[in-house]
Scaffold this motif. Structure first.
Motif, short mmCIF file in Angstrom:
data_model
loop_
_atom_site.label_atom_id
_atom_site.label_comp_id
_atom_site.label_asym_id
_atom_site.label_seq_id
_atom_site.Cartn_x
_atom_site.Cartn_y
_atom_site.Cartn_z
N ARG A 10 3.24 29.29 -16.64
CA ARG A 10 3.28 30.72 -16.94
C ARG A 10 3.23 30.95 -18.45
NH1 ARG A 10 7.36 33.86 -16.26
NH2 ARG A 10 8.96 32.25 -16.51
N THR A 50 -2.31 29.67 -14.04
CA THR A 50 -1.72 30.38 -15.16
C THR A 50 -2.05 31.86 -15.10
OG1 THR A 50 -1.44 30.37 -17.56
CG2 THR A 50 -3.67 30.03 -16.73
N ASP A 51 -1.32 32.64 -15.87
CA ASP A 51 -1.55 34.08 -15.99
C ASP A 51 -1.88 34.46 -17.42
OD1 ASP A 51 0.98 33.32 -16.86
OD2 ASP A 51 1.79 35.34 -16.61
N CYS A 52 -2.14 33.46 -18.27
CA CYS A 52 -2.19 33.68 -19.71
C CYS A 52 -3.53 33.23 -20.30
CB CYS A 52 -1.04 32.93 -20.37
SG CYS A 52 -1.03 32.98 -22.17
N ARG A 71 -6.32 31.64 -11.94
CA ARG A 71 -5.55 32.77 -12.45
C ARG A 71 -4.64 33.29 -11.34
NH1 ARG A 71 -6.70 34.01 -17.93
NH2 ARG A 71 -5.03 35.51 -17.55
N ARG A 72 -3.36 33.01 -11.48
CA ARG A 72 -2.37 33.38 -10.48
C ARG A 72 -2.11 34.88 -10.50
NH1 ARG A 72 2.50 29.83 -12.90
NH2 ARG A 72 3.82 30.88 -11.36
N PRO A 74 -0.12 38.39 -10.66
CA PRO A 74 1.02 38.79 -11.50
C PRO A 74 2.36 38.68 -10.80
CG PRO A 74 -0.80 40.32 -11.77
CD PRO A 74 -1.18 39.41 -10.63
N ALA A 77 3.92 35.31 -11.03
CA ALA A 77 4.07 34.77 -12.39
C ALA A 77 5.27 35.40 -13.09
CB ALA A 77 2.80 35.01 -13.19
#
Length: 386
Positions: A10, A50-52, A71-72, A74, A77
Protein backbone atom coordinates in the motif's frame (compact mmCIF):
# COMPACT_ATOMS: atom_id res chain seq x y z
CA UNK A 1 -0.56 -25.55 -13.06
CA UNK A 2 1.08 -22.16 -12.45
CA UNK A 3 2.92 -20.74 -9.46
CA UNK A 4 2.08 -17.12 -8.70
CA UNK A 5 3.76 -14.91 -6.11
CA UNK A 6 1.72 -12.06 -4.68
CA UNK A 7 3.07 -9.01 -2.82
CA UNK A 8 0.58 -6.47 -1.43
CA UNK A 9 2.10 -2.99 -1.00
CA UNK A 10 0.00 0.00 0.00
CA UNK A 11 0.98 3.61 -0.40
CA UNK A 12 -0.80 4.77 2.75
CA UNK A 13 1.46 3.53 5.53
CA UNK A 14 1.09 5.84 8.52
CA UNK A 15 4.01 4.66 10.70
CA UNK A 16 6.61 4.92 7.92
CA UNK A 17 5.31 6.92 4.91
CA UNK A 18 5.95 5.12 1.63
CA UNK A 19 7.96 2.52 3.53
CA UNK A 20 7.73 -0.06 0.74
CA UNK A 21 9.88 2.14 -1.52
CA UNK A 22 11.95 3.84 1.19
CA UNK A 23 15.67 3.13 0.71
CA UNK A 24 16.73 0.07 2.67
CA UNK A 25 20.45 -0.77 2.48
CA UNK A 26 20.67 1.22 -0.74
CA UNK A 27 17.59 -0.14 -2.52
CA UNK A 28 13.82 0.38 -2.18
CA UNK A 29 12.50 -1.99 0.50
CA UNK A 30 10.29 -3.94 -1.90
CA UNK A 31 13.26 -4.63 -4.20
CA UNK A 32 14.68 -7.34 -1.93
CA UNK A 33 11.68 -9.68 -1.98
CA UNK A 34 11.00 -8.98 -5.65
CA UNK A 35 14.60 -9.87 -6.49
CA UNK A 36 14.35 -13.19 -4.64
CA UNK A 37 11.16 -14.11 -6.49
CA UNK A 38 12.51 -12.96 -9.87
CA UNK A 39 15.40 -15.42 -9.49
CA UNK A 40 13.13 -18.41 -8.75
CA UNK A 41 12.79 -20.73 -11.75
CA UNK A 42 9.53 -22.25 -10.45
CA UNK A 43 7.73 -18.92 -10.06
CA UNK A 44 5.87 -18.01 -13.23
CA UNK A 45 4.67 -14.54 -12.32
CA UNK A 46 5.10 -12.01 -9.51
CA UNK A 47 2.08 -9.77 -8.91
CA UNK A 48 2.46 -6.56 -6.93
CA UNK A 49 -0.90 -5.26 -5.70
CA UNK A 50 -0.69 -1.53 -5.05
CA UNK A 51 -2.82 1.61 -5.00
CA UNK A 52 0.06 4.05 -5.48
CA UNK A 53 1.50 5.57 -8.68
CA UNK A 54 4.89 6.22 -7.06
CA UNK A 55 5.21 2.62 -5.91
CA UNK A 56 4.24 1.39 -9.38
CA UNK A 57 6.77 3.67 -11.09
CA UNK A 58 9.55 2.57 -8.72
CA UNK A 59 8.87 -1.12 -9.25
CA UNK A 60 8.68 -0.81 -13.03
CA UNK A 61 12.16 0.76 -13.01
CA UNK A 62 13.58 -2.54 -11.73
CA UNK A 63 12.64 -4.09 -15.11
CA UNK A 64 12.06 -7.52 -13.55
CA UNK A 65 10.65 -9.68 -16.35
CA UNK A 66 8.25 -11.64 -14.11
CA UNK A 67 6.76 -8.69 -12.24
CA UNK A 68 3.27 -7.40 -13.02
CA UNK A 69 1.41 -4.53 -11.36
CA UNK A 70 -2.16 -4.98 -10.16
CA UNK A 71 -4.06 -1.86 -9.09
CA UNK A 72 -6.03 -2.88 -6.01
CA UNK A 73 -9.44 -1.40 -5.23
CA UNK A 74 -9.46 1.58 -2.81
CA UNK A 75 -11.61 -0.27 -0.27
CA UNK A 76 -8.96 -3.00 -0.05
CA UNK A 77 -6.11 -0.54 0.44
CA UNK A 78 -7.24 1.06 3.70
CA UNK A 79 -5.66 0.74 7.13
CA UNK A 80 -8.40 -1.68 8.18
CA UNK A 81 -8.49 -3.84 5.04
CA UNK A 82 -7.16 -7.38 5.51
CA UNK A 83 -4.51 -8.95 3.32
CA UNK A 84 -7.04 -11.69 2.51
CA UNK A 85 -9.39 -9.08 1.04
CA UNK A 86 -6.90 -7.99 -1.62
CA UNK A 87 -5.81 -11.60 -2.26
CA UNK A 88 -9.41 -12.65 -2.93
CA UNK A 89 -10.02 -9.51 -4.99
CA UNK A 90 -7.10 -10.35 -7.28
CA UNK A 91 -7.98 -14.04 -7.52
CA UNK A 92 -11.54 -13.15 -8.49
CA UNK A 93 -10.37 -10.84 -11.28
CA UNK A 94 -7.55 -13.05 -12.55
CA UNK A 95 -7.60 -16.12 -14.77
CA UNK A 96 -5.99 -18.39 -12.18
CA UNK A 97 -7.26 -21.93 -11.78
CA UNK A 98 -7.99 -23.65 -8.47
CA UNK A 99 -4.92 -25.90 -8.93
CA UNK A 100 -2.52 -22.97 -9.23
CA UNK A 101 -0.18 -22.27 -6.32
CA UNK A 102 -0.32 -18.89 -4.63
CA UNK A 103 2.65 -17.52 -2.63
CA UNK A 104 1.87 -14.54 -0.42
CA UNK A 105 5.11 -12.66 0.29
CA UNK A 106 5.55 -9.63 2.56
CA UNK A 107 7.68 -6.71 1.35
CA UNK A 108 8.40 -5.84 4.99
CA UNK A 109 10.46 -9.03 5.34
CA UNK A 110 13.54 -8.13 3.24
CA UNK A 111 15.64 -10.93 4.75
CA UNK A 112 13.62 -13.55 2.84
CA UNK A 113 15.91 -15.29 0.39
CA UNK A 114 15.24 -17.27 -2.76
CA UNK A 115 16.29 -20.47 -0.94
CA UNK A 116 13.72 -19.83 1.81
CA UNK A 117 10.77 -19.54 -0.55
CA UNK A 118 12.01 -22.49 -2.59
CA UNK A 119 12.25 -24.53 0.61
CA UNK A 120 8.69 -23.69 1.59
CA UNK A 121 7.39 -24.41 -1.89
CA UNK A 122 9.16 -27.76 -2.07
CA UNK A 123 7.74 -28.68 1.34
CA UNK A 124 4.24 -28.16 -0.04
CA UNK A 125 4.85 -29.81 -3.40
CA UNK A 126 6.57 -32.89 -1.98
CA UNK A 127 4.35 -33.57 1.05
CA UNK A 128 0.75 -34.08 2.10
CA UNK A 129 0.40 -30.54 3.41
CA UNK A 130 -2.39 -28.30 2.14
CA UNK A 131 -0.57 -25.04 2.89
CA UNK A 132 2.75 -23.83 4.30
CA UNK A 133 3.89 -20.86 6.36
CA UNK A 134 7.29 -19.50 7.39
CA UNK A 135 8.32 -19.39 11.04
CA UNK A 136 11.24 -18.79 13.37
CA UNK A 137 12.08 -20.66 16.55
CA UNK A 138 11.37 -18.40 19.50
CA UNK A 139 13.51 -19.37 22.51
CA UNK A 140 12.11 -17.15 25.23
CA UNK A 141 10.56 -18.08 28.56
CA UNK A 142 6.94 -16.90 28.53
CA UNK A 143 4.48 -16.35 31.37
CA UNK A 144 0.71 -16.13 31.72
CA UNK A 145 -1.08 -13.16 33.29
CA UNK A 146 -1.86 -15.20 36.39
CA UNK A 147 1.84 -15.63 37.22
CA UNK A 148 2.20 -19.18 35.90
CA UNK A 149 4.83 -20.17 33.32
CA UNK A 150 3.48 -20.67 29.82
CA UNK A 151 6.16 -22.75 28.11
CA UNK A 152 8.62 -24.04 30.74
CA UNK A 153 8.97 -25.22 34.33
CA UNK A 154 10.79 -22.50 36.31
CA UNK A 155 11.70 -25.06 38.98
CA UNK A 156 13.69 -26.94 36.34
CA UNK A 157 14.89 -24.06 34.21
CA UNK A 158 16.46 -25.48 31.02
CA UNK A 159 19.63 -24.13 29.48
CA UNK A 160 18.79 -22.11 26.39
CA UNK A 161 20.72 -24.52 24.16
CA UNK A 162 18.60 -27.38 25.50
CA UNK A 163 15.32 -25.48 25.19
CA UNK A 164 13.22 -26.30 22.12
CA UNK A 165 11.28 -23.06 22.33
CA UNK A 166 8.19 -22.36 20.27
CA UNK A 167 7.61 -21.65 16.61
CA UNK A 168 6.45 -18.13 15.75
CA UNK A 169 5.16 -16.76 12.44
CA UNK A 170 7.67 -14.33 10.97
CA UNK A 171 5.30 -13.10 8.26
CA UNK A 172 7.76 -13.74 5.44
CA UNK A 173 5.58 -15.97 3.23
CA UNK A 174 2.51 -18.20 3.08
CA UNK A 175 1.84 -20.76 0.34
CA UNK A 176 -1.49 -22.33 -0.59
CA UNK A 177 -3.51 -23.30 -3.64
CA UNK A 178 -5.94 -20.87 -5.20
CA UNK A 179 -8.79 -23.33 -4.61
CA UNK A 180 -8.03 -23.59 -0.89
CA UNK A 181 -7.87 -19.80 -0.53
CA UNK A 182 -11.25 -19.41 -2.23
CA UNK A 183 -12.86 -22.12 -0.12
CA UNK A 184 -11.43 -20.98 3.23
CA UNK A 185 -11.14 -17.23 2.47
CA UNK A 186 -7.79 -17.50 4.27
CA UNK A 187 -4.12 -17.60 3.33
CA UNK A 188 -3.78 -20.91 5.24
CA UNK A 189 -6.03 -23.96 5.30
CA UNK A 190 -6.14 -27.69 5.93
CA UNK A 191 -2.99 -29.42 7.16
CA UNK A 192 -0.37 -26.69 7.57
CA UNK A 193 3.33 -27.34 7.00
CA UNK A 194 5.99 -25.37 8.87
CA UNK A 195 9.09 -23.97 7.18
CA UNK A 196 11.62 -22.71 9.73
CA UNK A 197 13.81 -19.70 8.89
CA UNK A 198 16.79 -18.18 10.76
CA UNK A 199 15.85 -16.39 13.98
CA UNK A 200 16.96 -12.94 12.71
CA UNK A 201 14.14 -13.05 10.14
CA UNK A 202 11.65 -12.51 12.99
CA UNK A 203 12.15 -8.75 12.56
CA UNK A 204 9.39 -7.08 10.54
CA UNK A 205 9.61 -3.42 9.61
CA UNK A 206 6.41 -1.85 10.89
CA UNK A 207 7.71 1.11 12.91
CA UNK A 208 10.42 3.69 12.25
CA UNK A 209 12.38 2.32 15.22
CA UNK A 210 12.67 -1.01 13.39
CA UNK A 211 14.43 0.48 10.37
CA UNK A 212 18.01 0.98 11.54
CA UNK A 213 18.03 -2.31 13.43
CA UNK A 214 16.74 -4.13 10.37
CA UNK A 215 19.37 -2.54 8.11
CA UNK A 216 22.06 -3.66 10.53
CA UNK A 217 20.69 -7.21 10.43
CA UNK A 218 20.61 -7.08 6.63
CA UNK A 219 24.23 -5.99 6.44
CA UNK A 220 25.46 -8.59 8.93
CA UNK A 221 23.50 -11.62 7.75
CA UNK A 222 22.67 -11.08 4.05
CA UNK A 223 24.94 -8.47 2.47
CA UNK A 224 28.03 -9.62 4.36
CA UNK A 225 27.39 -13.18 3.16
CA UNK A 226 26.97 -11.94 -0.41
CA UNK A 227 30.17 -9.94 -0.05
CA UNK A 228 32.02 -13.03 1.15
CA UNK A 229 30.71 -14.95 -1.86
CA UNK A 230 32.06 -12.25 -4.19
CA UNK A 231 35.23 -11.59 -2.20
CA UNK A 232 37.27 -13.61 -4.67
CA UNK A 233 37.02 -10.72 -7.15
CA UNK A 234 40.53 -9.95 -8.35
CA UNK A 235 39.82 -7.73 -11.34
CA UNK A 236 37.35 -4.87 -11.83
CA UNK A 237 36.44 -3.75 -15.35
CA UNK A 238 34.15 -0.98 -16.51
CA UNK A 239 32.64 0.45 -19.66
CA UNK A 240 32.88 4.21 -20.27
CA UNK A 241 29.90 5.78 -22.07
CA UNK A 242 26.73 5.28 -20.05
CA UNK A 243 28.67 4.06 -17.00
CA UNK A 244 31.58 6.35 -16.15
CA UNK A 245 29.71 9.05 -18.12
CA UNK A 246 26.06 9.92 -18.65
CA UNK A 247 26.32 8.78 -22.31
CA UNK A 248 25.91 12.38 -23.43
CA UNK A 249 27.92 13.83 -26.31
CA UNK A 250 29.25 17.30 -25.52
CA UNK A 251 31.09 19.56 -28.00
CA UNK A 252 32.99 22.81 -27.53
CA UNK A 253 32.65 25.75 -29.91
CA UNK A 254 35.75 24.43 -31.68
CA UNK A 255 34.11 21.06 -32.24
CA UNK A 256 36.11 19.26 -29.58
CA UNK A 257 34.32 16.32 -28.00
CA UNK A 258 33.91 16.47 -24.22
CA UNK A 259 32.91 13.87 -21.63
CA UNK A 260 31.72 14.35 -18.06
CA UNK A 261 33.11 11.97 -15.41
CA UNK A 262 32.15 11.60 -11.75
CA UNK A 263 34.91 12.06 -9.18
CA UNK A 264 33.28 9.59 -6.77
CA UNK A 265 33.85 6.82 -9.30
CA UNK A 266 37.51 7.76 -9.32
CA UNK A 267 37.70 7.39 -5.55
CA UNK A 268 36.00 3.99 -5.82
CA UNK A 269 38.64 2.75 -8.26
CA UNK A 270 41.33 4.06 -5.93
CA UNK A 271 39.77 2.07 -3.06
CA UNK A 272 39.86 -1.08 -5.20
CA UNK A 273 43.55 -0.63 -5.91
CA UNK A 274 44.23 -0.08 -2.20
CA UNK A 275 42.54 -3.43 -1.58
CA UNK A 276 44.73 -5.23 -4.12
CA UNK A 277 42.11 -5.50 -6.89
CA UNK A 278 43.35 -4.80 -10.41
CA UNK A 279 41.31 -2.37 -12.52
CA UNK A 280 40.65 -1.79 -16.18
CA UNK A 281 38.55 0.03 -18.77
CA UNK A 282 37.15 -1.63 -21.88
CA UNK A 283 35.39 0.64 -24.36
CA UNK A 284 34.42 0.49 -28.03
CA UNK A 285 35.35 4.17 -28.45
CA UNK A 286 38.90 5.30 -29.05
CA UNK A 287 39.50 8.79 -27.72
CA UNK A 288 42.25 10.82 -26.11
CA UNK A 289 39.76 11.83 -23.41
CA UNK A 290 39.38 8.25 -22.18
CA UNK A 291 43.13 7.69 -22.40
CA UNK A 292 43.69 10.74 -20.20
CA UNK A 293 41.01 9.64 -17.75
CA UNK A 294 42.56 6.16 -17.54
CA UNK A 295 45.93 7.71 -16.74
CA UNK A 296 44.33 9.92 -14.10
CA UNK A 297 42.65 6.88 -12.51
CA UNK A 298 45.88 4.87 -12.83
CA UNK A 299 43.98 1.80 -14.07
CA UNK A 300 46.01 -1.30 -14.83
CA UNK A 301 44.45 -1.97 -18.24
CA UNK A 302 42.90 0.12 -21.01
CA UNK A 303 41.34 -1.45 -24.09
CA UNK A 304 39.91 1.06 -26.60
CA UNK A 305 38.38 0.92 -30.05
CA UNK A 306 37.35 -2.08 -32.12
CA UNK A 307 38.57 -5.16 -30.32
CA UNK A 308 38.79 -8.47 -32.14
CA UNK A 309 36.25 -10.75 -30.49
CA UNK A 310 34.63 -7.85 -28.63
CA UNK A 311 34.81 -6.94 -24.95
CA UNK A 312 34.60 -10.55 -23.80
CA UNK A 313 37.83 -11.45 -25.61
CA UNK A 314 39.50 -8.33 -24.20
CA UNK A 315 38.58 -9.46 -20.69
CA UNK A 316 39.82 -12.98 -21.41
CA UNK A 317 43.13 -11.51 -22.57
CA UNK A 318 43.49 -9.62 -19.28
CA UNK A 319 42.55 -12.76 -17.31
CA UNK A 320 45.28 -14.67 -19.12
CA UNK A 321 47.83 -12.02 -18.19
CA UNK A 322 46.69 -12.06 -14.55
CA UNK A 323 46.33 -15.88 -14.38
CA UNK A 324 42.73 -15.60 -13.18
CA UNK A 325 39.32 -16.76 -14.45
CA UNK A 326 36.29 -14.75 -15.55
CA UNK A 327 34.59 -15.84 -12.32
CA UNK A 328 37.08 -13.61 -10.50
CA UNK A 329 36.08 -10.57 -12.58
CA UNK A 330 33.52 -7.86 -11.76
CA UNK A 331 32.23 -5.84 -14.70
CA UNK A 332 29.74 -3.01 -15.07
CA UNK A 333 28.24 -2.16 -18.47
CA UNK A 334 25.04 -0.71 -19.87
CA UNK A 335 24.47 -1.58 -23.53
CA UNK A 336 24.31 -4.43 -26.04
CA UNK A 337 28.05 -4.46 -26.70
CA UNK A 338 28.52 -5.29 -23.00
CA UNK A 339 26.04 -8.20 -23.00
CA UNK A 340 28.46 -11.10 -23.65
CA UNK A 341 30.97 -9.95 -21.07
CA UNK A 342 28.29 -9.26 -18.44
CA UNK A 343 26.86 -12.72 -19.04
CA UNK A 344 30.18 -14.45 -18.32
CA UNK A 345 31.83 -12.65 -15.40
CA UNK A 346 31.56 -13.68 -11.77
CA UNK A 347 29.91 -10.41 -10.71
CA UNK A 348 27.94 -8.28 -13.18
CA UNK A 349 26.21 -4.94 -12.67
CA UNK A 350 24.54 -2.23 -14.69
CA UNK A 351 23.22 1.32 -14.10
CA UNK A 352 19.50 1.84 -13.54
CA UNK A 353 19.17 3.30 -17.06
CA UNK A 354 20.86 0.39 -18.87
CA UNK A 355 19.05 -1.17 -21.82
CA UNK A 356 16.40 -3.79 -21.00
CA UNK A 357 18.33 -6.70 -22.49
CA UNK A 358 21.22 -6.02 -20.14
CA UNK A 359 18.87 -5.71 -17.15
CA UNK A 360 17.46 -9.12 -18.02
CA UNK A 361 20.78 -10.94 -17.58
CA UNK A 362 20.36 -13.54 -14.79
CA UNK A 363 21.81 -12.41 -11.42
CA UNK A 364 22.96 -9.03 -12.68
CA UNK A 365 22.98 -6.30 -10.04
CA UNK A 366 20.75 -3.46 -11.21
CA UNK A 367 22.07 -0.44 -9.35
CA UNK A 368 20.11 2.60 -8.16
CA UNK A 369 22.18 5.27 -9.89
CA UNK A 370 22.27 6.12 -13.57
CA UNK A 371 25.39 6.29 -15.70
CA UNK A 372 27.65 9.20 -14.78
CA UNK A 373 25.98 9.67 -11.37
CA UNK A 374 28.56 7.68 -9.40
CA UNK A 375 27.16 4.26 -10.28
CA UNK A 376 30.65 2.70 -10.37
CA UNK A 377 31.22 3.85 -6.78
CA UNK A 378 27.84 2.36 -5.79
CA UNK A 379 28.84 -0.99 -7.30
CA UNK A 380 32.20 -0.93 -5.56
CA UNK A 381 30.86 0.11 -2.14
CA UNK A 382 27.77 -2.13 -2.04
CA UNK A 383 29.01 -5.28 -3.76
CA UNK A 384 32.77 -5.54 -4.16
CA UNK A 385 34.05 -3.94 -0.96
CA UNK A 386 30.82 -4.34 1.07
Amino acid sequence: MSIIAFIPVRGGSKSIPHKNIKSFCGKPLVFWTLGALQDMDKVDEVVVATDCDEIEDTILQFNFSKVRIYRRLPQNATDTASTESVMLEYIKKSSLTKDDYFILVQATSPFTQKADIEGGLNLLLESQYDSVLSTVRFKRFLWNNDGTPFNYDFKNRPRRQDFDGKLMENGAFYINTVGNIIDSTNRLSGKVGIYEMPDYTAVEIDELEDWSAAEDIMRRHILKRDAIQTHNIKLFLTDVDGVLTDAGMYYSENGDELKKFNTRDGMGIRLLKENGIKTGIITSENTKIVENRAKKLNVDYLYQGKISGGKLDAAKDICKKESITLQEVAYIGDDLNCFDLLSNVGLAACPSDAVDKVKGIPNIKILNKRGGEGVVREFIDNWILA
